[in-house]
Design an enzyme around this catalytic site. Structure first.
Site: not given
Length: 276
Positions: A191, A184
């Protein structure tokens, strides 16, 4: 330079509001990231959609009885804005103690709110747990390249120069990997995703694709922008007759995000993967 999401709820302590609050949605313009990739709204070389699946969705019937469902949201890839994911979650939470006359009434409200935030019409579908459960877990299409014996040492930024192809050999194939990871851009949280590359063009060296995908491992960007970068780097290298790139990301906060980018009309299989 601050990321536009710095002004969003992302990475900040937030009060969880349980009554309908559309103002919680936080749009982030796509244009700056498009410009970074050499694109604009008028020159996008792909068509596509961002499919969001929500597994934490509930509201109240007029009787006061709660309902749960799984939400599916389709945001056009050429919409002026993405919707920041934490603000999306907060918005969904605001439905928890809100009364809606019917499922159809809620769909209309959500479609209006999300379309206003995205800047283009967003399709909304509410599905029962039985419907989604009956679909089961889907495999990814094509050949998995994760078992290839590859030495890797680049992890901090996507390196298009890692990609290799045989321009003299034209193929049509589908490859996939579960080793996509990025971070992120605001919180630094990981992620995790699985990525599919389907193309007709110069033969892509699968080892080089794997090394390239792993080079995203410490890269900071949103899901949509990672997929767009992969699409563009492959398009420049392969000069393909057709190309589709999509990623199925692991859910966070009850939401998974699945960006699709393609030179062709899309037919999307939205069944979840084993990690979703």
């Amino acid at each position: 330079m601050q990321h536009p999401a710095e002004h969003s709820p992302l990475g900040k302590s937030s009060a969880y509001i349980a009554t309908y609050s559309p103002g919680l949605l936080f749009p982030i313009p796509r244009a700056p990231k498009w410009a970074e990739l050499g694109l604009s709204a008028e020159t996008l070389p792909y068509r596509g959609v961002d499919i969001w699946n929500c597994y934490e969705l509930s509201w109240l019937l007029p009787s006061g009885k709660p309902v749960v469902a799984i939400g599916e949201f389709e945001i056009p890839a050429d919409s002026p804005n993405i919707i920041e994911s934490k603000s999306f979650k907060l918005y969904l939470n605001s439905l928890n103690q809100s009364v809606f006359a019917s499922r159809e009434a809620l769909v209309e409200v959500m479609s209006n709110d999300l379309s206003a935030a995205a800047g283009k019409p967003v399709a909304v579908r509410l599905r029962t747990l039985d419907e989604v459960g009956a679909e089961g877990v889907a495999p990814l299409p094509g050949r998995c390249i994760d078992e290839l014996d590859v030495a890797i040492e680049h992890y901090h930024e996507p390196l298009a120069e890692l990609l290799r192809c045989d321009a003299a050999r034209q193929v049509e194939e589908c490859l996939h990997s579960h080793l996509l990871k990025s971070n992120c851009p605001v919180t630094g949280q990981p992620d995790w995703g699985s990525v599919v590359v389907e193309y007709r063009g110069a033969a892509l060296q699968p080892e080089s694709l794997l090394a390239y995908l792993v080079s995203f491992r410490q890269h900071a960007d949103f899901h949509e922008q990672c997929v767009e970068r992969i699409f563009l780097d492959l398009q420049r290298l392969l000069q393909p007759e057709k190309l589709m790139v999509y990623a199925r990301y692991v859910r966070r906060g009850g939401l998974d995000i699945n960006p699709y980018r393609s030179t062709e009309a899309l037919s999307v299989d939205n069944r979840r993967l084993v990690r979703q």
